[in-house]
Design a protein around this motif. Structure first.
Motif, PDB file in Angstrom:
ATOM      1  N   MET A   1       0.830  -1.201   0.000  1.00  0.00           N
ATOM      2  CA  MET A   1       0.000   0.000   0.000  1.00  0.00           C
ATOM      3  C   MET A   1       0.868   1.256   0.000  1.00  0.00           C
ATOM      4  SD  MET A   1      -2.832  -1.609  -0.016  1.00  0.00           S
ATOM      5  CE  MET A   1      -4.018  -0.262   0.147  1.00  0.00           C
ATOM      6  N   VAL A   2       0.398   2.258  -0.715  1.00  0.00           N
ATOM      7  CA  VAL A   2       1.068   3.559  -0.754  1.00  0.00           C
ATOM      8  C   VAL A   2       0.050   4.647  -0.431  1.00  0.00           C
ATOM      9  CG1 VAL A   2       2.832   2.847  -2.397  1.00  0.00           C
ATOM     10  CG2 VAL A   2       0.660   3.767  -3.240  1.00  0.00           C
ATOM     11  N   LYS A   3       0.526   5.769   0.042  1.00  0.00           N
ATOM     12  CA  LYS A   3      -0.326   6.902   0.380  1.00  0.00           C
ATOM     13  C   LYS A   3      -0.148   7.982  -0.675  1.00  0.00           C
ATOM     14  CE  LYS A   3      -0.054   5.847   5.307  1.00  0.00           C
ATOM     15  NZ  LYS A   3       0.343   6.319   6.659  1.00  0.00           N
ATOM     16  N   LYS A   4      -1.179   8.170  -1.486  1.00  0.00           N
ATOM     17  CA  LYS A   4      -1.139   9.149  -2.559  1.00  0.00           C
ATOM     18  C   LYS A   4      -2.458   9.902  -2.627  1.00  0.00           C
ATOM     19  CE  LYS A   4       2.175   7.083  -5.801  1.00  0.00           C
ATOM     20  NZ  LYS A   4       2.372   6.624  -7.197  1.00  0.00           N
ATOM     21  N   TRP A   5      -2.354  11.202  -2.841  1.00  0.00           N
ATOM     22  CA  TRP A   5      -3.521  12.062  -3.076  1.00  0.00           C
ATOM     23  C   TRP A   5      -4.542  11.959  -1.947  1.00  0.00           C
ATOM     24  CZ3 TRP A   5      -2.995   8.278  -7.308  1.00  0.00           C
ATOM     25  CH2 TRP A   5      -2.001   8.649  -8.193  1.00  0.00           C
ATOM     26  N   GLY A   6      -4.084  11.654  -0.716  1.00  0.00           N
ATOM     27  CA  GLY A   6      -4.994  11.565   0.424  1.00  0.00           C
ATOM     28  C   GLY A   6      -5.676  10.225   0.580  1.00  0.00           C
ATOM     29  N   TYR A   7      -5.246   9.206  -0.174  1.00  0.00           N
ATOM     30  CA  TYR A   7      -5.842   7.875  -0.100  1.00  0.00           C
ATOM     31  C   TYR A   7      -4.757   6.832   0.171  1.00  0.00           C
ATOM     32  CZ  TYR A   7      -9.806  10.074  -2.489  1.00  0.00           C
ATOM     33  OH  TYR A   7     -10.855  10.893  -2.839  1.00  0.00           O
TER      34      TYR A   7
END
Length: 282
Positions: free
Chosen positions: A55-61
């Motif tokens: 999992m990665v954290k991008k654009w607030g998701y």
């Protein structure tokens, strides 16, 4: 005596964490999940992806980036022979409501027929097909490109008022939303007192535990609560209206889920999964 002193020193401190059975209760799981997605919103399929993807954290998701096992051949086989599903719910949905003539008049300022389809294409305007195009700043084509979007019209119901959904990437949402509000002159936020109370109640109670002596709490069913979305603060307005044009713009991000099915059996999967509802007229 030595054995007694030794036992006292070796005695472990009581663990403050609950046992696994208590932690795995549904009410505790929901409270924990709601607390963990305060900064980065989870999609509806987050748990499934978290067990199988990095999992990665991008654009607030929180998004699944790459699988933890070698499943590339399986995905390719599903795309070519069966059906592959992708969760695109992190894409932001902007809803426009108003008179069709006014919508098409202002939307023509941010697109151009030289690039391909426009919002007033006959096949798309009827609501039967989804269209895609590139948006530009008002009256600035071919300069100042905002980015690509997809759109779909709600089919006509005999009224001059129409409903349009525009799907944009979360990285482009703020710029496109700002341009739409400018061309339609939508500056007045639309929020009801009930919606504001619900937002405050959800934020204040998020992660709180249910008390045993609370009878209403015992009967209440815990629900997964998503506050706002990854690109908007929970207390920020999500609907605007123009007093001059009568156009209303609403941010429907995370309210309308979006999935993509790829493969020759996609239609078969949809027909077996979805059942047509009976039409009821009031």
């Amino acid at each position: 005596k030595k054995q007694a002193e030794k036992a006292v020193h070796q005695k472990k401190e009581l663990s403050k964490t609950k046992c696994r059975k208590a932690r795995r209760r549904h009410i505790n799981l929901v409270a924990e999940f709601n607390h963990r997605q305060r900064k980065n919103i989870w999609l509806e399929t987050h748990i499934w992806h978290a067990k199988r993807f990095h999992m990665v954290k991008k654009w607030g998701y929180c998004l699944g980036n790459s699988p933890t096992e070698k499943s590339y051949r399986a995905c390719y086989r599903a795309m070519t022979k069966h059906c592959l599903l992708q969760d695109l719910s992190y894409y932001c949905c902007l809803e426009l409501k108003g008179k069709e003539n006014e919508l098409l008049k202002q939307l023509a300022r941010i697109c151009n027929i030289d690039t391909g389809l426009t919002f007033q294409e006959a096949c798309c305007l009827s609501g039967r097909f989804e269209g895609s195009l590139n948006l530009y700043r008002a009256d600035r084509y071919p300069e100042d490109m905002l980015g690509p979007v997809t759109f779909i019209w709600k089919p006509r119901d005999g009224s001059e008022n129409r409903q349009l959904w525009i799907w944009v990437h979360p990285a482009l949402k703020q710029d496109i939303l700002r341009e739409l509000k400018a061309i339609f002159q939508c500056s007045e936020p639309v929020t009801t007192s009930i919606q504001e109370e619900k937002q405050v109640e959800v934020v204040t109670r998020l992660g709180n535990k249910r008390k045993k002596e609370d009878k209403e709490g015992e009967k209440a069913v815990p629900v997964k609560k998503i506050i706002g979305d990854g690109t908007r603060d929970p207390f920020q307005s999500y609907s605007w209206i123009s007093r001059t044009t009568g156009i209303a713009i609403s941010d429907r991000s995370m309210e309308i889920l979006r999935y993509r099915l790829i493969g020759p059996l996609s239609h078969s999967v949809l027909t077996e999964t979805l059942k047509a509802a009976s039409v009821q007229t009031v």
